[in-house]
Scaffold this active site. Structure first.
Site, PDB file in Angstrom:
ATOM      1  N   LYS A 127       0.842  -1.212   0.000  1.00 29.06           N
ATOM      2  CA  LYS A 127       0.000   0.000   0.000  1.00 29.06           C
ATOM      3  C   LYS A 127       0.872   1.254   0.000  1.00 29.06           C
ATOM      4  O   LYS A 127       0.617   2.212  -0.730  1.00 29.06           O
ATOM      5  CB  LYS A 127      -0.946  -0.021   1.213  1.00 29.06           C
ATOM      6  N   GLN A 153      -4.765  -1.834   9.799  1.00 30.03           N
ATOM      7  CA  GLN A 153      -4.633  -3.126   9.119  1.00 30.03           C
ATOM      8  C   GLN A 153      -5.174  -4.251  10.010  1.00 30.03           C
ATOM      9  O   GLN A 153      -4.846  -4.331  11.196  1.00 30.03           O
ATOM     10  CB  GLN A 153      -3.153  -3.363   8.760  1.00 30.03           C
ATOM     11  N   ASP A 190     -11.119   2.421   4.118  1.00 31.70           N
ATOM     12  CA  ASP A 190     -11.394   0.987   3.955  1.00 31.70           C
ATOM     13  C   ASP A 190     -12.885   0.754   3.683  1.00 31.70           C
ATOM     14  O   ASP A 190     -13.277  -0.314   3.231  1.00 31.70           O
ATOM     15  CB  ASP A 190     -11.041   0.214   5.240  1.00 31.70           C
TER      16      ASP A 190
HETATM   17  N1  GUN Z   1      -6.544  -7.042   6.051  1.00 30.00           N
HETATM   18  C1  GUN Z   1      -6.753  -7.712   4.894  1.00 30.00           C
HETATM   19  N2  GUN Z   1      -7.356  -6.909   3.992  1.00 30.00           N
HETATM   20  C2  GUN Z   1      -7.528  -5.717   4.595  1.00 30.00           C
HETATM   21  C3  GUN Z   1      -8.089  -4.475   4.165  1.00 30.00           C
HETATM   22  O1  GUN Z   1      -8.576  -4.316   3.043  1.00 30.00           O
HETATM   23  N3  GUN Z   1      -8.055  -3.480   5.078  1.00 30.00           N
HETATM   24  C4  GUN Z   1      -7.549  -3.628   6.313  1.00 30.00           C
HETATM   25  N4  GUN Z   1      -7.584  -2.591   7.140  1.00 30.00           N
HETATM   26  N5  GUN Z   1      -7.039  -4.765   6.747  1.00 30.00           N
HETATM   27  C5  GUN Z   1      -7.015  -5.791   5.881  1.00 30.00           C
END
Ligand code: GUN
Length: 292
Positions: free
Chosen positions: A52, A96, A119
C-alpha cells in the site's frame, strides 16, 4: 476463455490516478495523504501495508505508516485513532486487520471517523453504500466491479451467484450488483445453503468468496459463465522459493476452460484491492464523499 488480468487493469488505473493527483497538485492542492496503522508482527499484514505504501508513492500520495507493538492496548490504539481522526494533515487512514486478539476489531472500526474510513468498513459507510449514497466502497467489492467494467462484462439482468457472506466481500458485492447500474439478480450462498452446486450452476456470474481453497469445481459452473475468484489461501509448496503458494477458491485448471472470463489467483482480484484504496484516498483528499 479470457483471463481478467488484475495486474494489467491495476497498472492502467494507477496511471489514471497518478495523472489526477498531478492535476490536483498543479491546481495548488497538497497531495492526498493516507496513513496506515499496523499493530504487531503479522507477516502477511506487513507485506500488504508495504504494498500500500509503495502504491501511494507511485500515484503521488503522501503516506505514513504507524507501527505499534503487539502488546499495544486497545485503549492506546483507540487514542491513536482519535489522534488520526483529528489530524488535518491526514485525509484517510486504515487500521490493518487482523488485530491482536486482545483488541476488538469492531470497536476499532467504529472509532474511525467515517469521513476518513478509506477501507469503507465503518457502519456509516456500509449504510450509505447500501442506500446508494456516495460512500467509500470496500476494496474487494470495488475491485471486482472495476474488473467487470474494464472487460465490459454485461451485468444487467444476469444471475450473479455470490458464495460467502462476509462483511467485507460477499454481502457488499451482492448488494452492489443488485443496485441500479449493475442490475443483476443476485443469489447469496453460504455454509447453510442447500443444493449449493445446483444454485452455483445457475450463475451467469459466479463470485467465489468463501475462503476454501479450490472449492468451486467444473461441475458447478455453467458453460460460458464469468468466474471471479476472491480466495487467497496460503499452502505449503516445494516449488516456490518462499516455501508456499496461493490458492484461490476456484479449481482454476478445470474451471477455466468452461468460462467466458475468469480471474486468476494470484493476479486477479488481489492487485485491484489496493487501487480501490487509492481511489478512496483520492476521494477523501478531494472531499468527494463528505465535502471538504
Ligand atoms: N486485512 C486484509 N485486507 C484488509 C483491508 O482491506 N483493510 C484492512 N484494514 N485490513 C485488511
Amino acid at each position: 476463455m479470457q483471463i481478467m488480468d488484475g495486474k494489467e487493469v491495476a497498472a492502467s488505473l494507477r496511471k489514471q490516478i497518478a495523472s489526477e493527483v498531478e492535476a490536483l497538485v498543479a491546481a495548488g492542492n497538497r497531495p492526498p495523504h493516507l496513513a496506515a496503522v499496523l499493530v504487531g508482527n503479522d507477516g502477511a499484514s506487513q507485506t500488504y501495508v508495504g504494498h500500500k505504501e509503495k502504491c501511494c508513492g507511485e500515484v503521488g500520495f503522501r503516506s505514513t505508516v504507524l507501527r505499534l507493538p503487539e502488546e499495544t492496548t486497545e485503549e492506546a490504539l483507540l487514542a491513536e485513532i482519535a489522534r488520526l481522526n483529528a489530524d488535518l494533515d491526514v485525509d484517510g487512514f486504515i487500521v490493518q486487520l487482523p488485530l491482536p486478539k486482545h483488541i476488538s476489531e469492531q470497536k476499532v472500526i467504529e472509532a474511525i471517523d467515517p469521513r476518513k474510513d478509506v477501507d469503507g468498513f465503518h457502519p456509516v459507510n456500509t449504510g450509505r453504500m447500501i442506500s446508494g449514497l456516495p460512500a467509500y466502497l470496500p476494496a474487494t467489492p470495488d475491485g471486482i466491479l472495476e474488473l467487470l467494467g474494464y472487460y465490459k462484462i454485461e451485468t444487467a439482468g444476469k444471475h450473479c451467484v455470490v458464495i460467502g457472506r462476509s462483511n467485507i466481500v460477499g454481502r457488499p458485492i451482492a448488494n452492489l450488483l443488485s443496485q441500479k447500474g449493475w442490475d443483476c439478480t443476485v443469489t447469496l450462498c453460504h455454509s447453510r445453503t442447500k443444493n449449493l452446486a445446483e444454485v452455483v450452476r445457475g450463475g451467469d456470474i459466479v463470485i467465489a468468496a468463501l475462503g476454501k481453497a479450490e472449492f468451486v469445481t467444473a461441475d458447478m459452473i455453467k458453460p460460458g459463465a464469468v468466474v471471479v475468484d476472491v480466495g487467497i489461501t496460503r499452502v505449503p509448496s516445494d516449488r516456490t522459493k518462499s516455501g508456499w503458494k496461493l490458492l484461490g477458491d476456484v479449481k482454476f485448471d478445470e474451471v477455466a476452460p468452461k468460462c467466458s472470463y475468469i480471474t486468476p489467483v494470484p493476479g486477479g482480484v488481489g492487485p485491484m484491492t489496493i487501487i480501490s484504496l487509492m481511489k478512496n484516498t483520492l476521494k477523501a483528499g478531494r472531499g468527494e464523499v463528505y465535502g471538504k
